[in-house]
Write a protein that holds these residues in place. Structure first.
Motif, mmCIF file in Angstrom:
data_model
loop_
_atom_site.group_PDB
_atom_site.id
_atom_site.type_symbol
_atom_site.label_atom_id
_atom_site.label_comp_id
_atom_site.label_asym_id
_atom_site.label_seq_id
_atom_site.Cartn_x
_atom_site.Cartn_y
_atom_site.Cartn_z
ATOM 1 N N ALA A 225 0.833 -1.208 0.000
ATOM 2 C CA ALA A 225 0.000 0.000 0.000
ATOM 3 C C ALA A 225 0.866 1.256 0.000
ATOM 4 O O ALA A 225 0.604 2.196 -0.766
ATOM 5 C CB ALA A 225 -0.927 -0.008 1.213
ATOM 6 N N TYR A 226 1.909 1.288 0.836
ATOM 7 C CA TYR A 226 2.787 2.463 0.866
ATOM 8 C C TYR A 226 3.548 2.632 -0.443
ATOM 9 O O TYR A 226 3.736 3.756 -0.913
ATOM 10 C CB TYR A 226 3.748 2.412 2.056
ATOM 11 N N ASN A 227 3.983 1.535 -1.037
ATOM 12 C CA ASN A 227 4.638 1.631 -2.346
ATOM 13 C C ASN A 227 3.684 2.197 -3.397
ATOM 14 O O ASN A 227 4.075 3.035 -4.218
ATOM 15 C CB ASN A 227 5.178 0.268 -2.787
ATOM 16 N N SER A 228 2.434 1.764 -3.365
ATOM 17 C CA SER A 228 1.434 2.280 -4.303
ATOM 18 C C SER A 228 1.191 3.767 -4.081
ATOM 19 O O SER A 228 1.104 4.540 -5.042
ATOM 20 C CB SER A 228 0.114 1.519 -4.148
ATOM 21 N N LEU A 229 1.089 4.170 -2.824
ATOM 22 C CA LEU A 229 0.878 5.586 -2.520
ATOM 23 C C LEU A 229 2.066 6.434 -2.967
ATOM 24 O O LEU A 229 1.887 7.556 -3.453
ATOM 25 C CB LEU A 229 0.628 5.772 -1.023
ATOM 26 N N LEU A 230 3.271 5.901 -2.826
ATOM 27 C CA LEU A 230 4.455 6.637 -3.293
ATOM 28 C C LEU A 230 4.428 6.813 -4.806
ATOM 29 O O LEU A 230 4.750 7.887 -5.320
ATOM 30 C CB LEU A 230 5.736 5.919 -2.861
ATOM 31 N N VAL A 231 4.042 5.780 -5.531
ATOM 32 C CA VAL A 231 3.946 5.876 -6.992
ATOM 33 C C VAL A 231 2.890 6.908 -7.384
ATOM 34 O O VAL A 231 3.125 7.745 -8.271
ATOM 35 C CB VAL A 231 3.631 4.489 -7.610
ATOM 36 N N GLY B 279 2.652 14.474 -8.766
ATOM 37 C CA GLY B 279 3.470 15.632 -8.440
ATOM 38 C C GLY B 279 3.347 16.095 -6.993
ATOM 39 O O GLY B 279 3.676 17.232 -6.675
ATOM 40 N N PHE B 280 2.873 15.215 -6.120
ATOM 41 C CA PHE B 280 2.737 15.561 -4.704
ATOM 42 C C PHE B 280 4.030 15.227 -3.974
ATOM 43 O O PHE B 280 4.352 14.061 -3.775
ATOM 44 C CB PHE B 280 1.567 14.802 -4.071
ATOM 45 N N GLN B 281 4.771 16.228 -3.576
ATOM 46 C CA GLN B 281 6.054 15.993 -2.912
ATOM 47 C C GLN B 281 5.935 16.001 -1.398
ATOM 48 O O GLN B 281 6.756 15.404 -0.713
ATOM 49 C CB GLN B 281 7.066 17.032 -3.373
ATOM 50 N N ASP B 282 4.940 16.686 -0.852
ATOM 51 C CA ASP B 282 4.809 16.808 0.601
ATOM 52 C C ASP B 282 4.662 15.461 1.318
ATOM 53 O O ASP B 282 5.337 15.234 2.318
ATOM 54 C CB ASP B 282 3.636 17.725 0.965
ATOM 55 N N PRO B 283 3.811 14.570 0.849
ATOM 56 C CA PRO B 283 3.622 13.319 1.597
ATOM 57 C C PRO B 283 4.757 12.301 1.408
ATOM 58 O O PRO B 283 4.814 11.312 2.130
ATOM 59 C CB PRO B 283 2.313 12.758 1.064
ATOM 60 N N GLU B 284 5.659 12.559 0.485
ATOM 61 C CA GLU B 284 6.684 11.564 0.157
ATOM 62 C C GLU B 284 7.555 11.196 1.365
ATOM 63 O O GLU B 284 7.831 10.027 1.603
ATOM 64 C CB GLU B 284 7.567 12.073 -0.985
ATOM 65 N N ARG B 285 7.975 12.177 2.140
ATOM 66 C CA ARG B 285 8.854 11.906 3.288
ATOM 67 C C ARG B 285 8.151 11.019 4.320
ATOM 68 O O ARG B 285 8.718 10.044 4.802
ATOM 69 C CB ARG B 285 9.301 13.215 3.938
ATOM 70 N N VAL B 286 6.908 11.355 4.617
ATOM 71 C CA VAL B 286 6.150 10.589 5.608
ATOM 72 C C VAL B 286 5.868 9.180 5.095
ATOM 73 O O VAL B 286 5.990 8.198 5.838
ATOM 74 C CB VAL B 286 4.831 11.315 5.971
ATOM 75 N N LEU B 287 5.502 9.069 3.826
ATOM 76 C CA LEU B 287 5.233 7.752 3.259
ATOM 77 C C LEU B 287 6.480 6.871 3.283
ATOM 78 O O LEU B 287 6.401 5.681 3.608
ATOM 79 C CB LEU B 287 4.711 7.879 1.825
ATOM 80 N N LYS B 288 7.627 7.453 2.948
ATOM 81 C CA LYS B 288 8.880 6.679 2.977
ATOM 82 C C LYS B 288 9.244 6.257 4.395
ATOM 83 O O LYS B 288 9.737 5.148 4.611
ATOM 84 C CB LYS B 288 10.018 7.476 2.340
#
Length: 71
Positions: A34-40, A46-55
């Motif tokens: 699920a997290y990998n899918s959300l990162l993709v 083009g959403f960069q804000d959630p990337e750090r938290v998702l990773k």
């Protein structure tokens, strides 16, 4: 007869513990997917804000899956 009951109860509890570990491992891998899918999706949109938290969350889920696999 009591001895047989004691042995069978030990087997049953071992199976329950194994079943619980397998279930937890499956859930962790579901969350990793699920997290990998959300990162993709975040990258594609083009959403960069959630990337750090998702990773960070992905890393935690991977660590838990590895811990479950090793124990």
């Amino acid at each position: 007869m009591e001895d047989l009951d004691e042995r069978l109860s030990g087997v049953s509890s071992c199976n329950c513990e194994l079943d619980a570990r397998i279930a937890c491992f499956c859930i962790e891998n579901y969350e990793i997917a699920a997290y990998n899918s959300l990162l993709v999706l975040a990258e594609a949109g083009g959403f960069q804000d959630p990337e750090r938290v998702l990773k960070q969350n992905l890393s935690e889920e991977e660590a838990m899956a590895n811990w479950l696999k090793e124990t």
